[in-house]
Design an enzyme around this catalytic site. Structure first.
Site, short mmCIF file in Angstrom:
data_model
loop_
_atom_site.label_atom_id
_atom_site.label_comp_id
_atom_site.label_asym_id
_atom_site.label_seq_id
_atom_site.Cartn_x
_atom_site.Cartn_y
_atom_site.Cartn_z
N LYS A 73 -4.46 8.09 10.58
CA LYS A 73 -4.66 8.09 9.13
C LYS A 73 -6.10 7.71 8.81
O LYS A 73 -6.68 6.85 9.46
CB LYS A 73 -3.68 7.09 8.49
CG LYS A 73 -3.64 7.10 6.98
CD LYS A 73 -2.58 6.12 6.47
CE LYS A 73 -2.47 6.14 4.95
NZ LYS A 73 -1.40 5.22 4.47
N SER A 148 2.10 7.28 1.52
CA SER A 148 0.75 7.79 1.44
C SER A 148 0.25 8.36 2.76
O SER A 148 -0.78 9.04 2.78
CB SER A 148 -0.20 6.67 0.99
OG SER A 148 -0.22 5.63 1.96
N SER A 172 4.77 3.55 3.07
CA SER A 172 3.98 4.74 3.38
C SER A 172 4.09 5.29 4.80
O SER A 172 3.52 6.34 5.09
CB SER A 172 2.51 4.48 3.08
OG SER A 172 2.31 4.54 1.71
N1 GLN Z 1 4.14 4.25 -2.51
C1 GLN Z 1 3.70 2.89 -2.48
C2 GLN Z 1 2.47 2.75 -3.34
O1 GLN Z 1 2.08 3.71 -3.91
C3 GLN Z 1 3.46 2.44 -1.10
C4 GLN Z 1 2.17 2.90 -0.54
C5 GLN Z 1 1.93 2.41 0.85
O2 GLN Z 1 2.85 1.96 1.55
N2 GLN Z 1 0.69 2.44 1.25
O3 GLN Z 1 1.89 1.71 -3.44
#
Ligand code: GLN
Length: 485
Positions: A73, A148, A172
């Site tokens: 990532k 994400s 994410s």
């Molecule tokens: N969807 C969650 C957010 O938008 C989690 C994102 C993540 O785990 N980085 O914060």
């Protein structure tokens, strides 16, 4: 190819590291226009690394992940490769150092293939918040892969790489794993070093692993886990051999079901698949018990207060001076800060900086931030009580299967609700794993989530693996690397 196949073929002389790298590079390059999974494909670096591994044939086979291609990532630092975190503000940032997880992966013999697309600073549930365009789901390219860490999930689901790294602040890793039909693990807070990970919510962030199966995920986690002197929040807790625990044994195991999480807002196909998985566990000899998580209903509210508060503080460092881009031609220092951040950050990141600054401001701190911290403590207690009655808790990973690109972009609240099952683990600091457990009637993957007490990754892998053996997930996405069935 999974890790086992790569190892067997290397041992049998059918392949060398270079051939493995060529194959992964070819798939990444061919599918990237369709999927948008990679922001950078490091052809030269990957081939050079493969050359090193081939030259060192004597030592390489003993390495845990010998010649395994990995996608990373873009919020995790790999020396010499870009690390934009999906943001325009870090467009030109090339870190001069490796994250600890990268050092460990390299020592284990991997080939870093490239950097994957993600929501800007890991903020999102659909991978539509990247400054470099969305990632598409390999099962249906009109749909999101989840976020994400969507690029890493898509790269594994499309069989470009057997494993990939993501980060999980509120789901994410697990959420895109679920929407893409693969395995995703979020370790216990403190299990894996965050050194070299761009900070989003420091009390929530953990680096996690994607794989097509639980064995590969277990292997990868055992390589990256463990105390790191460079991250004071990593714990000095021994890392078990996760793979040796994959016995398939479920006799005497207790699975907790929080019934209140199977109610409103849960898609019927998802509910049916997860309930069927519970029956599979029962048939394997597990005892199914009801557990209660009375504060789980506040988890989304608590998460979006704490995560934004921490983000607003962490993102203050992007000021046009120390990292990345700077707005041109400003007359004063303040103007330079303001314009750099105005131009460099996207809407969702700005929304969160404002929200986070608001909940931390004097006058609102007690009402929002402090209150959220108290409810976080109560949620942690809920889990502690539940784990007195069971070894793991089962829930859906996401309320629905993959939704259409654009479907939720105008409604941040609807987007945040995708995280209803995943944010609890980050708030409590406990580990979680998402495992494919079927297909919807529209042929989209469904994931179930197993949550365990702190440091119980071994148990989660064992349970996940037992299910995988009993109900193998053989379906494959429509977009996939050539020659993979
Ligand atoms: N969807 C969650 C957010 O938008 C989690 C994102 C993540 O785990 N980085 O914060």
């Amino acid at each position: 190819m999974n890790i086992e196949t790569i190892k067997t073929r290397l041992a049998g002389g059918e392949l060398d590291a270079r051939a493995v790298a060529e194959r992964a590079l070819g798939a990444a390059e061919e599918l990237n226009e369709t999927l948008g999974a990679f922001l950078q494909i490091d052809r030269a670096g990957a081939l050079a690394r493969a050359g090193e591994l081939d030259a060192d044939r004597g030592a390489s086979p003993a390495r845990a992940l010998n010649s395994v291609p990995v996608a990373v990532k873009d919020n995790i630092c790999v020396r010499g490769l870009q690390a934009s975190s999906g943001s325009a503000i870090l467009r030109d940032y090339y870190p001069p150092y490796n994250a600890t997880v990268i050092e460990r992966l390299r020592a284990a013999g991997t080939i870093i293939l490239g950097k994957t697309n993600c929501d800007e600073f890991a903020m999102g549930s659909s991978n539509e918040n990247s400054a470099y365009g969305p990632v598409r789901n390999p099962w249906d390219t009109k749909r999101v892969p989840g976020g994400s860490s969507g690029g890493s999930a898509a790269a594994v689901a499309a069989r470009i790489v057997p494993i990939a790294l993501g980060s999980d602040t509120g789901g994410s890793v697990r959420q895109p794993a679920s929407l893409c039909g693969i395995v995703g693990v979020k370790p216990t807070y403190g299990r894996v070093s965050r050194y070299g990970l761009a900070a989003f919510g420091s009390s929530l962030d953990q680096i996690g692993v994607f794989a097509t199966n639980t064995t590969d995920a277990a292997l990868a986690l055992s390589v990256i886990a463990g105390r790191d002197p460079r991250d004071a929040t990593t714990a000095d807790v021994a890392v078990p051999d996760y793979v040796s625990q994959l016995t398939g044994e479920m006799q005497g195991a207790r699975i907790g079901v929080p019934r209140e999480l199977f109610g409103e807002g849960l898609d019927a196909d998802v509910r049916a698949s997860v309930l069927a998985a519970i029956e599979t566990y029962r048939a394997l000899g597990a005892e199914v018990v009801d557990v209660e998580l009375p504060h789980a209903k506040y988890a989304i509210a608590v998460y979006y207060i704490i995560a934004t508060a921490e983000a607003s503080s962490n993102l203050a460092r992007y000021d046009g001076v120390r990292y990345g881009c700077r707005a041109e031609e400003s007359r004063t220092l303040r103007e330079m800060y303001r314009r750099t951040r105005e131009e460099g950050f996207g809407v969702e990141v700005k929304r969160r900086i404002m929200l986070g600054t608001y909940v931390l401001s004097s006058g609102y701190y007690d009402a929002y931030y402090l209150k959220a911290q108290k409810v976080r403590a109560l949620l942690k207690q809920d889990f502690a009580r539940a784990f007195e009655r069971c070894d793991a808790i089962i829930t859906p990973t996401t309320p629905t299967t993959a939704f259409l690109l654009g479907e939720k972009t105008d409604d941040p609240l609807a987007m945040y609700l995708n995280d209803v099952y995943t944010v609890t683990a980050n708030l409590a600091g406990i580990p979680g794993i998402s495992v494919p457990c079927g297909l919807s009637q529209t042929n989209l993957p469904i994931g179930m989530q197993l949550l365990g007490a702190h440091w119980s990754e071994s148990t989660l892998f064992r349970f996940a693996h037992a299910y995988e053996r009993a109900q193998p997930f053989d379906a494959r996405p429509s977009v996939m690397a050539k020659g993979e069935a």
